[in-house]
Design an enzyme around this catalytic site. Sequence first.
Site, PDB file in Angstrom:
ATOM      1  N   ASP A   9       0.436   6.842   3.676  1.00 49.34           N
ATOM      2  CA  ASP A   9       0.165   6.536   2.200  1.00 49.34           C
ATOM      3  C   ASP A   9       1.494   6.510   1.400  1.00 49.34           C
ATOM      4  OD1 ASP A   9      -1.619   6.161  -0.280  1.00 49.34           O
ATOM      5  OD2 ASP A   9      -1.187   8.446  -0.425  1.00 49.34           O
ATOM      6  N   ILE A  10       1.417   5.925   0.219  1.00 48.05           N
ATOM      7  CA  ILE A  10       2.587   5.946  -0.692  1.00 48.05           C
ATOM      8  C   ILE A  10       2.289   7.054  -1.711  1.00 48.05           C
ATOM      9  CG2 ILE A  10       3.845   4.869  -2.671  1.00 48.05           C
ATOM     10  CD1 ILE A  10       3.203   2.138  -1.004  1.00 48.05           C
ATOM     11  N   ASP A  11       1.458   6.852  -3.025  1.00 52.43           N
ATOM     12  CA  ASP A  11       1.504   7.734  -3.932  1.00 52.43           C
ATOM     13  C   ASP A  11       0.910   9.066  -3.471  1.00 52.43           C
ATOM     14  OD1 ASP A  11       2.194   5.912  -6.449  1.00 52.43           O
ATOM     15  OD2 ASP A  11       0.527   4.860  -5.300  1.00 52.43           O
ATOM     16  N   LYS A 184      -8.751   1.286   4.300  1.00 51.42           N
ATOM     17  CA  LYS A 184      -7.360   1.455   5.064  1.00 51.42           C
ATOM     18  C   LYS A 184      -7.501   1.232   6.447  1.00 51.42           C
ATOM     19  CE  LYS A 184      -4.749   3.839   1.550  1.00 51.42           C
ATOM     20  NZ  LYS A 184      -3.804   5.043   1.207  1.00 51.42           N
ATOM     21  N   ASP A 207      -3.356  11.565   0.936  1.00 49.04           N
ATOM     22  CA  ASP A 207      -3.583  12.443  -0.100  1.00 49.04           C
ATOM     23  C   ASP A 207      -4.781  11.947  -0.689  1.00 49.04           C
ATOM     24  OD1 ASP A 207      -2.252  12.222  -2.883  1.00 49.04           O
ATOM     25  OD2 ASP A 207      -2.114  10.582  -1.578  1.00 49.04           O
TER      26      ASP A 207
END
Length: 259
Positions: A9-11, A184, A207
């Site tokens: 994941d990114i953020d 996802k 997260d």
Amino acid sequence: MSYKFVFFDIDGTLLNEEKEIPADTIKAVNELKEKGIEPVIATGRAPYFIKPLTDALGIDSYVCMNGAYVVYKGQTLYKREIEKPSLETLVALAAQHDHGLVFEGESRYCSDRDNHPFVTDSIQSLKIDMPSFEPEFWRENGIFQVFLHCESHDEHLYESLKSEFTLIRWHPQAMDVLPLGGSKAQGIAALLDELGYTAEHAVAFGDGLNDKEMLEYVGFGVAMGNSHPELLPFANFVTTHVDEKGIRNGLIKAGLLTA
């Protein structure tokens, strides 16, 4: 079974609250690549918002828009658009309540409200450019994900849409609207299947609430120490905070890196 892929994941996972990549995260991802294990981005973001990150990490494969758009080594493998009749229903209902919508297409995104405060607040939190104002954009373009801008106390107004969409909150004033059953995990499954691998070959880090299916699906799911509390039961391991070597510590626990 040995792991071949790690989905990030990114953020809140690769990026901290300042939207920066911690130096140790960059180092850990590079070490992963040196071991022949492929890092892949798995994000709610659209592909046109992640290029600075993918360039910084040297990653050219990604699962974007919560699984609706998948690219492997620069080649598009999977696309799932939201059907136009469902979009029409969403647009009509949101208009009744003056809730702004942002439509994410393949190469750009647009809003049906001009300077709507909820749209402004949520988009600014991502530190990306604001969408252009094009109310009819959804009619003429393939749409893979929509941001519905409403607060949690108004979510009940959209109960009727749950037979057509998956809705996931990501901001106090915004929810992701996905094709029904979209996640996802669905995008990851499409990528792995195309390459001849299974979920057991993959590790994933996340997260947020949109990471539940992903962490539950893969062979080893890692929740960041700064995760939403509701994500934790879906993880095999809870690592440290993103700014406290969370990625490295999770990769060590998965047996992919050493201390």
